[in-house]
Design a protein around this motif. Structure first.
Motif, PDB file in Angstrom:
ATOM      1  N   GLU A 341       0.829  -1.204   0.000  1.00 21.62           N
ATOM      2  CA  GLU A 341       0.000   0.000   0.000  1.00 21.62           C
ATOM      3  C   GLU A 341       0.864   1.256   0.000  1.00 21.62           C
ATOM      4  O   GLU A 341       0.575   2.227  -0.688  1.00 21.62           O
ATOM      5  CB  GLU A 341      -0.905   0.025   1.240  1.00 21.62           C
ATOM      6  CG  GLU A 341      -2.177  -0.769   1.069  1.00 21.62           C
ATOM      7  CD  GLU A 341      -3.073  -0.684   2.288  1.00 21.62           C
ATOM      8  OE1 GLU A 341      -4.289  -0.874   2.104  1.00 21.62           O
ATOM      9  OE2 GLU A 341      -2.575  -0.440   3.399  1.00 21.62           O
ATOM     10  N   LEU A 342       1.931   1.224   0.798  1.00 20.06           N
ATOM     11  CA  LEU A 342       2.820   2.386   0.868  1.00 20.06           C
ATOM     12  C   LEU A 342       3.552   2.605  -0.442  1.00 20.06           C
ATOM     13  O   LEU A 342       3.897   3.722  -0.806  1.00 20.06           O
ATOM     14  CB  LEU A 342       3.838   2.212   2.008  1.00 20.06           C
ATOM     15  CG  LEU A 342       3.282   2.275   3.427  1.00 20.06           C
ATOM     16  CD1 LEU A 342       4.334   1.817   4.420  1.00 20.06           C
ATOM     17  CD2 LEU A 342       2.818   3.683   3.766  1.00 20.06           C
ATOM     18  N   SER A 344       2.503   2.300  -3.462  1.00 23.15           N
ATOM     19  CA  SER A 344       1.560   2.324  -4.579  1.00 23.15           C
ATOM     20  C   SER A 344       1.347   3.748  -5.057  1.00 23.15           C
ATOM     21  O   SER A 344       1.804   4.700  -4.423  1.00 23.15           O
ATOM     22  CB  SER A 344       0.228   1.704  -4.156  1.00 23.15           C
ATOM     23  OG  SER A 344      -0.291   2.375  -3.030  1.00 23.15           O
ATOM     24  N   GLY A 345       0.645   3.888  -6.166  1.00 20.58           N
ATOM     25  CA  GLY A 345       0.358   5.214  -6.698  1.00 20.58           C
ATOM     26  C   GLY A 345       1.533   5.802  -7.447  1.00 20.58           C
ATOM     27  O   GLY A 345       2.599   5.194  -7.566  1.00 20.58           O
TER      28      GLY A 345
ATOM     29  N   GLU B  40      -2.563  11.079  -6.571  1.00 21.37           N
ATOM     30  CA  GLU B  40      -2.720   9.757  -5.970  1.00 21.37           C
ATOM     31  C   GLU B  40      -1.570   9.479  -5.025  1.00 21.37           C
ATOM     32  O   GLU B  40      -0.460   9.153  -5.451  1.00 21.37           O
ATOM     33  CB  GLU B  40      -2.781   8.691  -7.054  1.00 21.37           C
ATOM     34  CG  GLU B  40      -4.077   8.752  -7.822  1.00 21.37           C
ATOM     35  CD  GLU B  40      -4.210   7.614  -8.806  1.00 21.37           C
ATOM     36  OE1 GLU B  40      -3.215   6.910  -9.039  1.00 21.37           O
ATOM     37  OE2 GLU B  40      -5.316   7.449  -9.336  1.00 21.37           O
ATOM     38  N   ILE B  41      -1.843   9.642  -3.735  1.00 18.62           N
ATOM     39  CA  ILE B  41      -0.844   9.280  -2.729  1.00 18.62           C
ATOM     40  C   ILE B  41      -1.524   8.333  -1.743  1.00 18.62           C
ATOM     41  O   ILE B  41      -2.733   8.413  -1.535  1.00 18.62           O
ATOM     42  CB  ILE B  41      -0.286  10.525  -2.000  1.00 18.62           C
ATOM     43  CG1 ILE B  41      -1.404  11.362  -1.387  1.00 18.62           C
ATOM     44  CG2 ILE B  41       0.565  11.355  -2.924  1.00 18.62           C
ATOM     45  CD1 ILE B  41      -0.906  12.625  -0.717  1.00 18.62           C
ATOM     46  N   PRO B  42      -0.769   7.402  -1.151  1.00 19.95           N
ATOM     47  CA  PRO B  42      -1.397   6.465  -0.227  1.00 19.95           C
ATOM     48  C   PRO B  42      -1.778   7.194   1.065  1.00 19.95           C
ATOM     49  O   PRO B  42      -0.913   7.531   1.866  1.00 19.95           O
ATOM     50  CB  PRO B  42      -0.314   5.404   0.036  1.00 19.95           C
ATOM     51  CG  PRO B  42       0.966   5.995  -0.422  1.00 19.95           C
ATOM     52  CD  PRO B  42       0.685   7.148  -1.307  1.00 19.95           C
ATOM     53  N   GLU B  60      -7.927   1.143  -3.910  1.00 16.28           N
ATOM     54  CA  GLU B  60      -6.713   1.358  -3.128  1.00 16.28           C
ATOM     55  C   GLU B  60      -6.717   2.695  -2.408  1.00 16.28           C
ATOM     56  O   GLU B  60      -7.419   3.630  -2.798  1.00 16.28           O
ATOM     57  CB  GLU B  60      -5.503   1.300  -4.052  1.00 16.28           C
ATOM     58  CG  GLU B  60      -5.285  -0.084  -4.620  1.00 16.28           C
ATOM     59  CD  GLU B  60      -4.163  -0.085  -5.636  1.00 16.28           C
ATOM     60  OE1 GLU B  60      -3.642  -1.173  -5.919  1.00 16.28           O
ATOM     61  OE2 GLU B  60      -3.813   1.002  -6.147  1.00 16.28           O
ATOM     62  N   ILE B  61      -5.851   2.774  -1.375  1.00 14.71           N
ATOM     63  CA  ILE B  61      -5.820   4.021  -0.596  1.00 14.71           C
ATOM     64  C   ILE B  61      -5.099   5.144  -1.337  1.00 14.71           C
ATOM     65  O   ILE B  61      -4.944   6.241  -0.827  1.00 14.71           O
ATOM     66  CB  ILE B  61      -5.190   3.818   0.799  1.00 14.71           C
ATOM     67  CG1 ILE B  61      -3.728   3.380   0.700  1.00 14.71           C
ATOM     68  CG2 ILE B  61      -5.995   2.810   1.597  1.00 14.71           C
ATOM     69  CD1 ILE B  61      -3.014   3.379   2.049  1.00 14.71           C
ATOM     70  N   THR B  62      -4.664   4.860  -2.566  1.00 19.90           N
ATOM     71  CA  THR B  62      -4.080   5.935  -3.359  1.00 19.90           C
ATOM     72  C   THR B  62      -5.158   6.661  -4.161  1.00 19.90           C
ATOM     73  O   THR B  62      -4.917   7.719  -4.728  1.00 19.90           O
ATOM     74  CB  THR B  62      -3.057   5.394  -4.368  1.00 19.90           C
ATOM     75  OG1 THR B  62      -3.595   4.198  -4.949  1.00 19.90           O
ATOM     76  CG2 THR B  62      -1.742   5.084  -3.711  1.00 19.90           C
TER      77      THR B  62
END
Lengths: 375, 168, 103
Positions: A341-342, A344-345, B40-42, B60-62
């Motif tokens: 999760e960290l 990602s993006g 888009e950032i987590p 997702e959390i992004t």
């Protein structure tokens, strides 16, 4: 020389090292954490901003509070923390030379986790050695830990998250941030951090660099100039800024001396800050029994460091039999999920790819070694 | 070049396609959260904070947070929880001539209720004067204050903060 | 300049005030704070001069890694002031080049 031994020695009491300690000590292993500083926490306590991520990552909690919570866990655990303790050598046979309060010791453990972190990079330009030019992290330490302003008019070089966050914290401490200067055509860090600075009236000059710092005994002014797509200064674009301090936020480099010393193999990954030790999914390096965690494996952020510390602690303990395979794998799933999760993006993509490159390189090395029949 | 990654100021395009920004229709119906989170950032504390379930994320959390204008009551609890300080609560029709903007503030000195201050836009430029209606500090805000500013109505979409006051 | 009030960290907690001496001049410090912090607070910029060109140097990394901030403390040279705690009566002097320890 007096000998100190443990099941697991963790070098570095920053976020990665402390998380590793909690995991490893929780299994019943005898854990010693050593840190050359007089206080634990690494760079965590000067992070006074609210962290991102999800609730599990302690999102919304300020860095120093996360540090306090982590220290509480360590204190409750059976891990021993030795401060003012410098590991100056990690030999190929895994023995360690330790100096604590001026006295020499031989430190030994079957499993070692190196969590030594990273140091600030430097950029040279005329005047860059003048008093008043310092690392952005140094300025952050001065205002948030020592409660002293390093200067009153500050130019920040670098717009990654460190440059942006430290600029904001310098404003909070009462300094004037004259400008943020960034060589690339884009801001390196999060838009929300840059937006706070713009609302506060701080200009951000992209495609610019510092041409020189001016002053005889200390910084009294800074000359910035535009750069082209090849990072060369465009003549005639020079601008003078009144400043007494220049902060360099131009990247961090993993502090890998101990990993080199004991024979770990490395790979060069620029986005991670340079040479980084090879490691597998369980954070073990090419030297059996030596693990790594945190910024030493590649510069990311505190949240990733903590999760890598968790992995290293779990698997160092499992390798000694303190956790079963099943227990270790179960714990690993949660950690891997949080790490994914960290990573990602848009901003996490490069780090995810770099980490994959590093682990793949480790596996290639292992198969080469197996083929060659070397033990 | 335009956009938050080039200037630190979200572009018109980024704001108009941002799912955290309520519709014009909803803006006219009273207090509502405006989440100017365009990258888009987590990160997802806003989702967890909203008691009314007005903030959501797909996947997702992004993902960018989405605001459900119908569920949002404009209570303002999310303002101090956003680590990026990207949320404000705006009441476009506070009065015939005024709007209010509630924004997060982490500087000293804090203004007092009744103070007249310079209201600034996303570029830090003063666009009008504002009157401080409320300064809220709460333990759950963890050091972030929330200031409520009354401004001339026409600046509701520009004002996002106030000019910092001189330190004594 | 001391950051006495801080929007997030709150007011500076009271600590024992002591006096250290910079090239003979008295400087206010808090007990055990890094000597470098007390000096910067007092407006001292140059901590030492380089051996060959005698150029001024000050704090760079502030965490004991780079050695730019070295000074002579109580007669002992090459002391990293950013990680050395201030003690009452400490004598801090500008270091000129690479100084041999006086025996």
């Amino acid at each position: 020389m007096e000998k100190i031994s443990a099941d697991i020695v963790i070098i570095g009491a920053g976020p990665a090292g402390l998380c590793a300690a909690v995991q490893a000590a929780g299994s019943g292993a005898r854990v010693i954490v050593v840190d050359e500083n007089k206080r634990p926490g690494g760079q965590l306590f000067k992070q006074i901003h609210k962290f991102f991520g999800s609730r599990e990552h302690s999102a919304g909690v300020r860095g120093y509070r996360i540090g306090e919570q982590l220290l509480e866990k360590v204190e409750k655990s059976s891990a021993q923390v030795m401060l003012d303790s410098l590991v100056y050598g990690l030999m190929p046979d895994k023995s360690m030379g330790l100096i604590h309060s001026g006295k020499s010791y031989l430190l030994e453990a079957p499993k070692i986790i190196i969590a030594a972190g990273a140091k600030e990079n430097y950029m040279a330009f005329p005047g860059s050695t003048l008093p008043g030019v310092m690392g952005a992290g140094a300025a952050q330490t001065m205002v948030n830990i020592n409660r002293v302003l390093p200067g009153e008019k500050i130019v920040m070089l670098g717009s990654g998250n460190v440059g942006l966050i430290v600029s904001y914290q310098l404003l909070q401490a009462g300094a004037e941030v004259v400008a943020v200067v960034e060589g690339a055509p884009k801001i390196g860090g999060y838009g929300v951090h840059a937006a706070k600075l713009r609302r506060a009236g701080v200009p951000i000059y992209v495609s610019h660099t510092i041409k020189r710092a001016i002053g005889a005994d200390c910084v009294t002014g800074v000359e910035i100039a535009q750069v082209d797509s090849k990072w060369k200064i465009v003549p005639g674009t020079e601008q003078h800024l009144n400043a007494d301090t220049v902060c360099l936020a131009v990247g961090l480099n993993p502090m890998t001396e101990l990993a080199w010393m004991c024979g770990c193999r490395f790979v060069y990954i620029p986005s991670f800050g340079g040479h980084v030790p090879l490691h597998d999914e369980n954070m073990e390096t090419t030297v059996p029994g030596v693990y790594v965690a945190g910024d030493i494996t590649g510069v990311e952020e505190a949240s990733c460091a903590m999760e890598e510390g968790n992995l290293a602690g779990i698997f160092a303990a499992q390798a000694l039999g303190y956790y079963t395979q099943e227990q270790a794998q179960e714990k690993k799933q949660d950690v891997i999920r949080r790490l994914d999760e960290l990573r990602s993006g848009y901003f996490g993509k490069i780090r995810r790819e770099s980490k994959k490159k590093q682990i793949d390189a480790m596996h290639r090395y292992l198969s080469l070694v197996a083929k060659a029949g070397v033990k | 070049m335009d956009g938050v990654a080039y200037t630190g100021i979200p572009s018109l395009q980024e704001l108009s396609s941002c799912p955290g920004v309520p519709s014009e229709e909803r803006m006219n119906k009273g207090r509502v959260a405006v989440i100017e989170c365009v990258q888009e950032i987590p990160c997802n504390p806003c989702v967890a904070t909203c008691k009314f379930g007005a903030i959501s994320m797909k996947g997702e959390i992004t993902s960018l947070p989405c605001l459900d204008g119908d569920r949002c009551t404009g209570c303002g609890q999310c303002i101090a929880q956003c680590p990026g300080l990207a949320i404000t609560v705006i009441n476009r029709n506070y009065s015939e001539t005024e709007a209010t903007v509630d924004f997060p503030y982490e500087y000293l000195p804090l203004p007092q209720k009744g103070d007249i201050v310079d209201a600034v836009n996303r570029a830090g430029e003063t666009v009008c004067r504002g009157k401080v209606d409320r300064v809220v500090r709460q333990p759950s805000y963890e050091g972030t204050s929330v200031i409520s500013l009354i401004i001339p109505k026409q600046y509701f979409n520009e004002v996002r903060s106030m000019k910092r006051l001189e330190r004594p | 300049m001391r950051v006495i009030e801080h929007p997030v960290l709150g007011p500076l907690k009271p600590r024992r005030e002591i006096t250290i001496f910079f090239n003979g001049a008295p400087i206010q410090a808090f007990e055990d704070e890094p000597v470098a912090a007390a000096l910067i607070n007092a407006g001292v910029k140059a901590f030492r001069r380089t051996p060959k060109r005698r150029e001024p140097r000050g704090v760079f990394c502030a965490i004991g890694r780079c050695t730019d901030c070295m000074m002579v403390i109580d007669g002992i040279p090459n002391v990293r002031t950013c990680i050395t705690g201030a003690k009452d009566g400490m004598r801090v002097e500008t270091q000129d080049g690479l100084v041999r320890r006086k025996r």
